[in-house]
Design an enzyme around this catalytic site. Structure first.
Site, PDB file in Angstrom:
ATOM      1  N   MET A  20       0.861  -1.188   0.000  1.00 45.42           N
ATOM      2  CA  MET A  20       0.000   0.000   0.000  1.00 45.42           C
ATOM      3  C   MET A  20       0.897   1.239   0.000  1.00 45.42           C
ATOM      4  O   MET A  20       1.848   1.311   0.765  1.00 45.42           O
ATOM      5  CB  MET A  20      -0.890   0.005   1.254  1.00 45.42           C
ATOM      6  CG  MET A  20      -1.718   1.290   1.422  1.00 45.42           C
ATOM      7  SD  MET A  20      -2.916   1.212   2.775  1.00 45.42           S
ATOM      8  CE  MET A  20      -1.815   1.169   4.205  1.00 45.42           C
ATOM      9  N   ASP A  22       0.243   5.702  -1.299  1.00 44.63           N
ATOM     10  CA  ASP A  22      -0.502   6.936  -0.990  1.00 44.63           C
ATOM     11  C   ASP A  22      -1.978   6.749  -0.606  1.00 44.63           C
ATOM     12  O   ASP A  22      -2.693   5.986  -1.255  1.00 44.63           O
ATOM     13  CB  ASP A  22      -0.525   7.871  -2.209  1.00 44.63           C
ATOM     14  CG  ASP A  22       0.797   7.985  -2.919  1.00 44.63           C
ATOM     15  OD1 ASP A  22       1.786   7.421  -2.447  1.00 44.63           O
ATOM     16  OD2 ASP A  22       0.825   8.648  -3.969  1.00 44.63           O
ATOM     17  N   TRP A  81      -3.045   5.522 -10.686  1.00 47.91           N
ATOM     18  CA  TRP A  81      -2.231   6.214  -9.696  1.00 47.91           C
ATOM     19  C   TRP A  81      -3.047   7.231  -8.902  1.00 47.91           C
ATOM     20  O   TRP A  81      -4.259   7.341  -9.065  1.00 47.91           O
ATOM     21  CB  TRP A  81      -1.016   6.841 -10.374  1.00 47.91           C
ATOM     22  CG  TRP A  81      -0.058   5.791 -10.885  1.00 47.91           C
ATOM     23  CD1 TRP A  81      -0.196   4.418 -10.807  1.00 47.91           C
ATOM     24  CD2 TRP A  81       1.174   6.017 -11.566  1.00 47.91           C
ATOM     25  NE1 TRP A  81       0.877   3.798 -11.391  1.00 47.91           N
ATOM     26  CE2 TRP A  81       1.738   4.745 -11.863  1.00 47.91           C
ATOM     27  CE3 TRP A  81       1.872   7.171 -11.948  1.00 47.91           C
ATOM     28  CZ2 TRP A  81       2.971   4.621 -12.526  1.00 47.91           C
ATOM     29  CZ3 TRP A  81       3.098   7.043 -12.607  1.00 47.91           C
ATOM     30  CH2 TRP A  81       3.637   5.776 -12.889  1.00 47.91           C
TER      31      TRP A  81
HETATM   32  C1  FRU Z   1       3.729   9.092  -4.702  1.00 45.49           C
HETATM   33  C2  FRU Z   1       3.449   8.498  -6.071  1.00 45.49           C
HETATM   34  C3  FRU Z   1       2.530   9.379  -6.883  1.00 45.49           C
HETATM   35  C4  FRU Z   1       1.947   8.413  -7.859  1.00 45.49           C
HETATM   36  C5  FRU Z   1       1.807   7.168  -7.025  1.00 45.49           C
HETATM   37  C6  FRU Z   1       2.026   5.893  -7.785  1.00 45.49           C
HETATM   38  O1  FRU Z   1       4.146   8.133  -3.778  1.00 45.49           O
HETATM   39  O2  FRU Z   1       4.673   8.284  -6.765  1.00 45.49           O
HETATM   40  O3  FRU Z   1       3.175  10.471  -7.502  1.00 45.49           O
HETATM   41  O4  FRU Z   1       0.700   8.819  -8.355  1.00 45.49           O
HETATM   42  O5  FRU Z   1       2.765   7.265  -5.997  1.00 45.49           O
HETATM   43  O6  FRU Z   1       1.748   4.770  -6.988  1.00 45.49           O
END
Ligand code: FRU
Length: 539
Positions: A20, A22, A81
């Site tokens: 896990m 963000d 993302w």
């Molecule tokens: C930050 C990030 C975001 C991206 C996501 C991909 O941790 O790199 O910029 O959308 O994680 O999992």
């Protein structure tokens, strides 16, 4: 069992297994809190990113739902993302998220609930208009992601910012739309910096200058300050300023990387955070991703990686110069057995054990009466990096006023311990408290990142006491210094100080004695995090 999984948390949100990162699209909708998160359904390493989805009535106990968004379409086939939720007029929640498309270009997409009468919002459908924003012109397709919650100006036009980097400079690209489908890029970004690279996960929101209530993202006006947060250099930095919706200008009081002193949500392990407005309790709440500090091999062996912070309520400090964060009050429902001390003197060089609580799963609040500052060590704080200072003079180094504080997740013989402590310094024209979280002796295990963290808190010469609150949950230690003016989160993996073998102490290794005005420690009940009944699938 706990023996095989000594580092799983009891009252911090965590899925049963896998990777896990963000927090995504947090929101409150019709009596229910939603938390989505970057999730790998197949392994404890980053990849195949889908949106995990959990719901809660209290932000503490969670029901795990089906994935809300999966990488199934050309515009997100390489990953769904980070992104954010916006609640459109008429109580209609929508999600803007980044797709890593079939060309591995980053694009912004829209998803909406399939059935608005399902309060759990289990099923989400992607818009036929996707992708809505694409990396054209000077936008690098590798640096175009993480749309914020959108806000409306007085002209009813929606605005959203997307994290980017153009010519090596971090920026928050601004887009406008009347219908949430057709978005036009503004000539000027909302803000940019010549001193940083890529801005991940930007966040932009108003705070009330006077009151304690949070504000919906679309509130503007003279009684507000706006916060811009960006994630770069492994940290979440923020600036505070004035936002003018007529021209979409944002004038911050200080800027990113302007001086040696940088405002951060957290001076430890905390990244890619996001806030949301909780309309039921009129507060703004912050969630952050707390990375592992162990190795990738450790993650694969324990079959999970990544935590979410305790949700924190965000307020503007009275001086308007910084934010204050405090664990949401719902967590206090998890408090069980309590021990309490009052007016306990800690002589220079003393350590005493706080017995009677589950030290591996506890909430501790302590306030210290400070001695006369005349004796404080001299330091020009503006020339010193607090993190460096904390690692050079760690918890074992004797001082004058401090180090004093807590030893948590400690073995009985104190050979393993994480030390969270203060030291008071005198500068030319001001006093500062240094808050440290010292992980250097947190574990005998190797291949663990044991970096020590530090933050400064300005205090006036008449200051009589200083407080510390620490949430301890097996492998996470979240500390809130001076009522939430400085926060430090650490991940630790003790070898001895696990489960019943963990101990909790207060200590003072300064030469001056300090008094604990009051200390309360509670064992914490475990939160319930349970999957929803799964629908049957054909074999
Ligand atoms: C930050 C990030 C975001 C991206 C996501 C991909 O941790 O790199 O910029 O959308 O994680 O999992």
């Amino acid at each position: 069992s706990e023996e095989q999984q000594p580092y799983r948390t009891a009252y911090h949100f965590q899925p049963p297994k896998n990777w896990m990162n963000d927090p995504n699209g947090p929101m409150y909708y019709k009596g229910i809190y939603h938390l989505f998160y970057q999730y790998n359904p197949y392994a404890a390493v980053w990849g195949n990113i889908s949106w995990g989805h959990s719901v809660s009535y209290d932000l503490i106990n969670w029901i795990l739902l089906e994935y809300a968004i999966n990488p199934t379409d050309p515009y997100d086939i390489n990953g769904c993302w980070s992104g954010s939720a916006t609640i459109l007029p008429g109580e209609k929640p929508v999600i803007l998220y980044t797709g890593d498309d079939f060309k591995k270009h980053q694009v912004q997409n829209l998803a909406v609930p399939k059935n608005l009468s399902d309060p759990l919002l289990i099923e989400w459908v992607k818009s036929d208009h996707n992708p809505l924003m694409t990396p054209v012109g000077d936008i690098d397709p590798n640096f175009f992601r993480d749309p914020t919650t959108a806000w409306q100006g007085p002209d009813r036009i929606w605005r959203v910012v997307v994290g980017s980097q153009i010519d090596g400079h971090g920026m928050a690209l601004l887009y406008r739309s009347k219908d949430f489908i057709n978005w036009t890029r503004s000539q000027d970004p909302l803000h940019f910096s010549l001193k940083t690279g890529m801005w991940e996960c930007p966040d932009f929101y108003p705070l009330d200058i006077k009151g304690e209530n949070g504000l919906n993202s679309s509130v503007q006006g003279r009684a507000t300050k706006h916060v811009l947060k960006a994630s770069f250099n492994d940290h979440d930095y923020y600036i505070i300023g004035d936002y003018e919706p007529q021209t979409d200008s944002f004038e911050p009081q200080t800027d990113f990387m302007d001086s040696s002193f940088q405002l951060r949500y957290d001076y430890g392990n905390f990244y890619a955070s996001k806030t949301f407005y909780d309309s039921s309790k009129k507060r703004r709440i912050l969630w952050g991703w707390i990375l592992e500090a162990d190795s990738k091999t450790d993650d694969i062996n324990k079959k999970w990686s990544g935590l979410q912070s305790m949700p924190r309520r965000i307020l503007l400090d009275k001086n308007g110069k910084q934010l204050i964060q405090w664990p949401i009050k719902e967590i206090e429902k998890q408090r069980a057995e309590r021990v309490n001390y009052q007016n306990k003197e800690l002589k220079g060089g003393s350590v005493f054990e706080i017995e009677g609580v589950m030290a591996a799963q506890a909430d501790v609040e302590v306030s210290f009466d400070l001695p006369n500052f005349e004796e404080a060590e001299f330091m020009e704080s503006q020339f010193v990096d607090p993190q460096l200072l904390c690692s050079q003079k760690n918890a074992s180094t004797r001082g004058v006023i401090g180090p004093f504080g807590l030893l948590v997740l400690a073995s009985k013989d104190l050979t393993e311990r994480t030390a969270i402590f203060f030291k008071i310094f005198k500068g030319h024209d001001k006093y500062v408290a240094l808050l440290c979280s010292d992980q250097s002796r947190s574990s005998f295990r190797e291949e663990i990142n044991k970096t020590t963290f530090g933050a400064f808190i300005e205090i006036d010469p008449h200051r009589e006491n200083i407080s510390l609150r620490t949430l301890i949950d097996h492998s996470i230690v979240e500390s809130f210094g001076d009522e939430g003016r400085a926060c430090i989160t650490a991940r630790v993996y003790p070898e001895l100080a696990i489960g019943e073998e963990a101990h909790l102490y207060a200590f003072n290794y300064g030469s001056q004695s300090v008094t604990i005005t009051s200390l309360s420690a509670w064992s914490m009940k475990a939160a319930q995090i349970a999957p929803i009944q799964k629908r049957r699938r054909p074999p």
